[in-house]
Design a protein around this motif. Sequence first.
Motif, PDB file in Angstrom:
ATOM      1  N   TYR A 175       0.851  -1.194   0.000  1.00  0.00           N
ATOM      2  CA  TYR A 175       0.000   0.000   0.000  1.00  0.00           C
ATOM      3  C   TYR A 175       0.885   1.242   0.000  1.00  0.00           C
ATOM      4  CZ  TYR A 175      -3.719  -3.284   1.215  1.00  0.00           C
ATOM      5  OH  TYR A 175      -4.605  -4.327   1.203  1.00  0.00           O
ATOM      6  N   ARG A 177      -0.533   4.886  -0.261  1.00  0.00           N
ATOM      7  CA  ARG A 177      -1.131   6.107   0.308  1.00  0.00           C
ATOM      8  C   ARG A 177      -1.872   5.705   1.583  1.00  0.00           C
ATOM      9  NH1 ARG A 177      -2.592   5.943  -4.754  1.00  0.00           N
ATOM     10  NH2 ARG A 177      -4.816   5.689  -4.246  1.00  0.00           N
ATOM     11  N   GLU A 235      -6.883  12.277  -4.447  1.00  0.00           N
ATOM     12  CA  GLU A 235      -5.981  11.142  -4.235  1.00  0.00           C
ATOM     13  C   GLU A 235      -6.315  10.511  -2.882  1.00  0.00           C
ATOM     14  OE1 GLU A 235      -1.938  12.451  -4.616  1.00  0.00           O
ATOM     15  OE2 GLU A 235      -1.983  12.219  -6.801  1.00  0.00           O
ATOM     16  N   ASP A 238      -5.119   4.444   0.000  1.00  0.00           N
ATOM     17  CA  ASP A 238      -5.354   3.050  -0.397  1.00  0.00           C
ATOM     18  C   ASP A 238      -5.213   2.108   0.794  1.00  0.00           C
ATOM     19  OD1 ASP A 238      -2.611   3.023  -0.039  1.00  0.00           O
ATOM     20  OD2 ASP A 238      -2.137   2.245  -2.027  1.00  0.00           O
ATOM     21  N   ALA A 239      -4.999   2.684   1.996  1.00  0.00           N
ATOM     22  CA  ALA A 239      -4.967   1.902   3.240  1.00  0.00           C
ATOM     23  C   ALA A 239      -5.222   2.849   4.401  1.00  0.00           C
ATOM     24  CB  ALA A 239      -3.629   1.188   3.410  1.00  0.00           C
ATOM     25  N   LEU A 260     -16.201   0.018  -2.008  1.00  0.00           N
ATOM     26  CA  LEU A 260     -14.794  -0.373  -1.896  1.00  0.00           C
ATOM     27  C   LEU A 260     -14.685  -1.559  -0.947  1.00  0.00           C
ATOM     28  CD1 LEU A 260     -13.197   3.181  -1.539  1.00  0.00           C
ATOM     29  CD2 LEU A 260     -13.160   1.700  -3.569  1.00  0.00           C
ATOM     30  N   ASP A 265      -9.298  -3.135  -2.194  1.00  0.00           N
ATOM     31  CA  ASP A 265      -9.293  -1.730  -2.618  1.00  0.00           C
ATOM     32  C   ASP A 265      -8.616  -0.815  -1.601  1.00  0.00           C
ATOM     33  OD1 ASP A 265     -10.847  -2.253  -5.004  1.00  0.00           O
ATOM     34  OD2 ASP A 265     -12.574  -2.522  -3.680  1.00  0.00           O
ATOM     35  N   VAL A 266      -8.916  -1.015  -0.346  1.00  0.00           N
ATOM     36  CA  VAL A 266      -8.345  -0.184   0.728  1.00  0.00           C
ATOM     37  C   VAL A 266      -7.958  -1.105   1.883  1.00  0.00           C
ATOM     38  CG1 VAL A 266      -8.730   1.707   2.351  1.00  0.00           C
ATOM     39  CG2 VAL A 266      -9.809   1.779   0.086  1.00  0.00           C
ATOM     40  N   ARG A 330      -4.139  -7.330  -0.458  1.00  0.00           N
ATOM     41  CA  ARG A 330      -4.819  -7.014  -1.719  1.00  0.00           C
ATOM     42  C   ARG A 330      -5.474  -8.234  -2.344  1.00  0.00           C
ATOM     43  NH1 ARG A 330      -4.061  -1.924  -3.410  1.00  0.00           N
ATOM     44  NH2 ARG A 330      -2.204  -0.761  -2.762  1.00  0.00           N
TER      45      ARG A 330
END
Length: 331
Positions: A175, A177, A235, A238-239, A260, A265-266, A330
């Motif tokens: 991850y 971001r 932006e 993502d975590a 999501l 996805d996160v 993921r």
Amino acid sequence: MATISDVASRAGVSTATVSRALNGKSTVDPELVARVLAAAEELGYQPNGPARNLRRQEAAVLALIISDVENPFFTAIARGVEDVAHAVGYSVVLCNADENADKERRYVDVAIQERVAGVIISPTSTNTNVDLLINRCTPLVAVDRPLPERTSDTVLVDTRQAARQATEHLLAQGYERIGCITGPAGVRTADDRLAGYRDALRAAKHRGSPRLVRRTEFKEAGATRACRELLDQAEPPDALLVANSAMAIGVLSALRAHSLRPGLDVGVVAFDDVPWAALVDPPLTVVAQPAYEIGSVAAQLLLARIADNDRAPTTTTLGARLIDRGSSHRT
């Protein structure tokens, strides 16, 4: 009815040792204390409460002032306190401050008025004021968060290190971001978890962003709002590292509203291993804190302080552990 001699016989110690152990004397070896407590529990031994109260001029009651009774972390602490207290004849009064300094102050006043034998408190914030307890020499132990500008027996978890490890785990899964949703500024646990998150990013020479951090109340609703704000950015993260289990519910709700999936996805890691964490799909990766142990250690420290209020204050720092599940992967 079991007597102190019965307990001594079952535990294989003298009656004097039983008396010292049940009254929280710090000079008793912890192994012997454990044997005595186990024997007392097995025999259903009840100390002579009225006589003991006359000697101490106080009620055989402990006050436990916690920050949020709805948070399973604090209810597990309460169970640890109650189990230890009950074994030696004390009752526990549970007080829910609800992260509110005014409610906390009222419960402190009640503890004084009722002449409780001692108080265990999880301070709400830097506004926590225990001067009245200290001035009256009421035995006091802080849990989860230290008392601001005061020295007392304290039981903590190294949540800064735990937050760092959780963030490092997310980095290791690829991850990029990684955001953080934590509690209000000035609350030690909230500050520590944010600091640990930042420690991990700095150590990895990873470019963090203030836009990926949100502070809110330690509640589901606040975390839902915070997560939605993060996800609506150009932006988005993502975590996410989430500061407690109530907030995790809000995060999972916001992710679902955005279609999501946790992990895919996160990535999501949250503090506290609650029963439902392993049942959601995918199962939630968590930082498990030893909540029951916090409570039991705090109760033992309080009993020792009731027996000897002049002993030097101690700080016990316990560790947490990451439980790796699907929400931080993921695939």
